[in-house]
Write an enzyme that holds these catalytic residues in place. Sequence first.
Site, PDB file in Angstrom:
ATOM      1  N   SER A  23      -3.421  -1.594  -1.705  1.00 42.11           N
ATOM      2  CA  SER A  23      -5.086  -1.354  -1.792  1.00 42.11           C
ATOM      3  C   SER A  23      -5.668  -1.768  -2.868  1.00 42.11           C
ATOM      4  CB  SER A  23      -5.415   0.116  -1.458  1.00 42.11           C
ATOM      5  OG  SER A  23      -6.942   0.404  -2.113  1.00 42.11           O
ATOM      6  N   LYS A  43      -0.746   3.076  -4.766  1.00 36.12           N
ATOM      7  CA  LYS A  43      -0.664   2.082  -4.586  1.00 36.12           C
ATOM      8  C   LYS A  43      -0.644   1.307  -5.555  1.00 36.12           C
ATOM      9  CE  LYS A  43      -1.982   2.531   0.457  1.00 36.12           C
ATOM     10  NZ  LYS A  43      -1.219   1.592   1.281  1.00 36.12           N
ATOM     11  N   SER A  65      -0.541   1.385  15.199  1.00 31.57           N
ATOM     12  CA  SER A  65      -1.000   2.454  17.389  1.00 31.57           C
ATOM     13  C   SER A  65      -1.938   2.410  16.719  1.00 31.57           C
ATOM     14  CB  SER A  65      -0.614   3.901  16.970  1.00 31.57           C
ATOM     15  OG  SER A  65      -1.457   4.608  15.610  1.00 31.57           O
ATOM     16  N   TYR A 102      -3.569   8.370  -3.838  1.00 34.01           N
ATOM     17  CA  TYR A 102      -3.785   7.349  -3.361  1.00 34.01           C
ATOM     18  C   TYR A 102      -3.678   6.549  -4.367  1.00 34.01           C
ATOM     19  CZ  TYR A 102      -5.341   4.036   0.032  1.00 34.01           C
ATOM     20  OH  TYR A 102      -5.771   3.112   1.236  1.00 34.01           O
ATOM     21  N   GLY A 134       3.512   1.837  11.801  1.00 34.01           N
ATOM     22  CA  GLY A 134       1.886   2.472  11.821  1.00 34.01           C
ATOM     23  C   GLY A 134       1.045   1.398  12.283  1.00 34.01           C
ATOM     24  N   ALA A 187      -2.061   6.926  -7.043  1.00 26.96           N
ATOM     25  CA  ALA A 187      -0.828   6.852  -7.302  1.00 26.96           C
ATOM     26  C   ALA A 187       0.224   6.279  -6.680  1.00 26.96           C
ATOM     27  CB  ALA A 187      -0.138   8.494  -8.015  1.00 26.96           C
TER      28      ALA A 187
HETATM   29  N1  NAP Z   1      -8.891   0.701   6.264  1.00 30.29           N
HETATM   30  C1  NAP Z   1      -9.185   0.369   4.785  1.00 30.29           C
HETATM   31  O1  NAP Z   1     -10.363  -0.214   4.883  1.00 30.29           O
HETATM   32  C2  NAP Z   1      -8.041   0.017   3.585  1.00 30.29           C
HETATM   33  C3  NAP Z   1      -8.242  -0.433   2.997  1.00 30.29           C
HETATM   34  C4  NAP Z   1      -7.035  -0.850   1.860  1.00 30.29           C
HETATM   35  C5  NAP Z   1      -5.811  -0.195   2.659  1.00 30.29           C
HETATM   36  N2  NAP Z   1      -5.420   0.394   3.189  1.00 30.29           N
HETATM   37  C6  NAP Z   1      -3.744   0.420   3.608  1.00 30.29           C
HETATM   38  O2  NAP Z   1      -3.497   0.025   5.217  1.00 30.29           O
HETATM   39  C7  NAP Z   1      -2.405   0.136   5.595  1.00 30.29           C
HETATM   40  C8  NAP Z   1      -3.398   0.996   7.174  1.00 30.29           C
HETATM   41  O3  NAP Z   1      -4.564   1.958   6.977  1.00 30.29           O
HETATM   42  P1  NAP Z   1      -5.606   1.309   8.357  1.00 30.29           P
HETATM   43  O4  NAP Z   1      -6.777   1.902   7.684  1.00 30.29           O
HETATM   44  O5  NAP Z   1      -5.549   0.789   9.515  1.00 30.29           O
HETATM   45  O6  NAP Z   1      -5.370   3.123   8.747  1.00 30.29           O
HETATM   46  P2  NAP Z   1      -5.864   3.918  10.557  1.00 30.29           P
HETATM   47  O7  NAP Z   1      -6.359   3.015  10.873  1.00 30.29           O
HETATM   48  O8  NAP Z   1      -5.320   5.605  10.459  1.00 30.29           O
HETATM   49  O9  NAP Z   1      -3.908   3.947  11.006  1.00 30.29           O
HETATM   50  C9  NAP Z   1      -2.404   4.075  10.297  1.00 30.29           C
HETATM   51  C10 NAP Z   1      -1.192   4.156  10.713  1.00 30.29           C
HETATM   52  O10 NAP Z   1      -0.782   4.702  10.190  1.00 30.29           O
HETATM   53  C11 NAP Z   1       0.270   5.788  10.928  1.00 30.29           C
HETATM   54  N3  NAP Z   1       1.082   6.897  10.125  1.00 30.29           N
HETATM   55  C12 NAP Z   1       0.699   7.701   9.301  1.00 30.29           C
HETATM   56  N4  NAP Z   1       0.893   8.212   8.721  1.00 30.29           N
HETATM   57  C13 NAP Z   1       2.478   7.795   9.039  1.00 30.29           C
HETATM   58  C14 NAP Z   1       3.159   7.876   9.119  1.00 30.29           C
HETATM   59  N5  NAP Z   1       3.853   9.398   8.609  1.00 30.29           N
HETATM   60  N6  NAP Z   1       4.680   8.117   9.676  1.00 30.29           N
HETATM   61  C15 NAP Z   1       4.421   6.725  10.426  1.00 30.29           C
HETATM   62  N7  NAP Z   1       3.351   6.442  11.191  1.00 30.29           N
HETATM   63  C16 NAP Z   1       2.086   7.107  10.206  1.00 30.29           C
HETATM   64  C17 NAP Z   1      -1.150   6.366  11.769  1.00 30.29           C
HETATM   65  O11 NAP Z   1      -0.030   6.405  13.299  1.00 30.29           O
HETATM   66  P3  NAP Z   1      -0.961   7.921  13.929  1.00 30.29           P
HETATM   67  O12 NAP Z   1      -2.678   7.335  14.440  1.00 30.29           O
HETATM   68  O13 NAP Z   1       0.070   8.484  15.313  1.00 30.29           O
HETATM   69  O14 NAP Z   1      -0.757   9.266  13.176  1.00 30.29           O
HETATM   70  C18 NAP Z   1      -1.896   4.858  12.524  1.00 30.29           C
HETATM   71  O15 NAP Z   1      -1.006   4.092  13.219  1.00 30.29           O
HETATM   72  C19 NAP Z   1      -2.221   2.393   4.618  1.00 30.29           C
HETATM   73  O16 NAP Z   1      -1.388   1.636   4.416  1.00 30.29           O
HETATM   74  C20 NAP Z   1      -3.921   2.372   4.204  1.00 30.29           C
HETATM   75  O17 NAP Z   1      -3.923   2.665   3.099  1.00 30.29           O
HETATM   76  C21 NAP Z   1      -6.841   0.258   4.325  1.00 30.29           C
END
Ligand code: NAP
Length: 221
Positions: free
Chosen positions: A115, A132, A12, A128, A10, A130
Site C-alpha cells: 500500500s 505494509k 473473492s 496497517y 483474497g 506496520a
Molecule cells: N482498497 C484500497 O484502496 C487498497 C489500497 C492499497 C492497498 N490495498 C491492499 O490491497 C489488498 C486487497 O484490498 P481490497 O481493497 O481488494 O480489500 P477487500 O475488498 O476488503 O478484499 C479483501 C480480500 O481479502 C480476503 N481476506 C481478508 N482476511 C482474510 C484472511 N484472514 N484470510 C484469507 N483471506 C482474507 C477477503 O475475503 P472475505 O471477504 O471472504 O473475508 C477478501 O477476498 C489488501 O492487501 C489491501 O491492504 C487496498
Amino acid sequence: MNKQTVLITGASKGIGKAIADLVREQNIYDLLTPSHHDLDLSSRESIKNYCAQHPTIDILINNAGINILGAVDSISDDDMDTMLGTNLMGPIALIREVVPSMKAAGSGRIVNISSIWGIRSKENRTLYSATKFALNGVTKALSRELGEHNILVNSLCPGYVNTELTQKNVPPEEQQKIKATIPLGRFAEPNEIAKTVAFLISSDNTYITGQTIIIDGGFLA
Ligand SMILES: NC(=O)c1ccc[n+]([C@@H]2O[C@H](COP(=O)([O-])OP(=O)(O)OC[C@H]3O[C@@H](n4cnc5c(N)ncnc54)[C@H](OP(=O)(O)O)[C@@H]3O)[C@@H](O)[C@H]2O)c1
C-alpha cells in the site's frame, strides 16, 4: 507445456477478484483462488493444510489484507494479532510453503500487495502501516535471497482503490476531499492494479525484482 499455477489470496472481491478475472481471461495459467475459509491467512494451520494439498505453486500473489483503523491508544490485543497475522505473518508463512517448489522449478514470481501506507503514513494506521512497511521489507529481503533461483519478488503499492475496503474506511465526504488531492482526480479501479500484477508475473518480466511499485494516480508525487 504445463501451465504455471498461480495462487491468489483474497480473490473473492476487490483487487484480488480483478487480478483473478484478468489472469483467468489470459488463459495461460492454472488458477487457485481459495476462499477465506479454505485458506485463512490468520491461521498457520490453515496455510499449512492448504499448501499440503497444493504442493506446486509457480506464482504467488499475496493480496488478502485487512485494515482495522484506530488511534494507537484504542488498539486491542485482538486487533494487533489479527492485523499482523493476516497482513504480515500470513504472507510470510505462505511464502515459506511455496518457495521450495519455485526453487525446484528454477523460477518463480511473488507479488505482495502492499500500500502507499507502506511508503508513508497517516493517522489511525499504526497497525496497517506496520504491516505494509514490513511487507515491503520482506519483498526486498526475499529478492536478495531468492534471486539466484530466478524467483522475482515485488511489492505493489496501490493508492486509493475503489473497493469495499475503501468504501468502509473512507466516508463519502472525505473521498471527495482526497480525490481533489490526487493528480488524476479519482480513485483507481481494481482492474488498473490487476494489469500491473499481470505484467509482473508474466514471462515479459525478466528483470524487475525487489521493487515497491506505486500505483496511486500521482497521490504521493
Ligand atoms: N482498497 C484500497 O484502496 C487498497 C489500497 C492499497 C492497498 N490495498 C491492499 O490491497 C489488498 C486487497 O484490498 P481490497 O481493497 O481488494 O480489500 P477487500 O475488498 O476488503 O478484499 C479483501 C480480500 O481479502 C480476503 N481476506 C481478508 N482476511 C482474510 C484472511 N484472514 N484470510 C484469507 N483471506 C482474507 C477477503 O475475503 P472475505 O471477504 O471472504 O473475508 C477478501 O477476498 C489488501 O492487501 C489491501 O491492504 C487496498
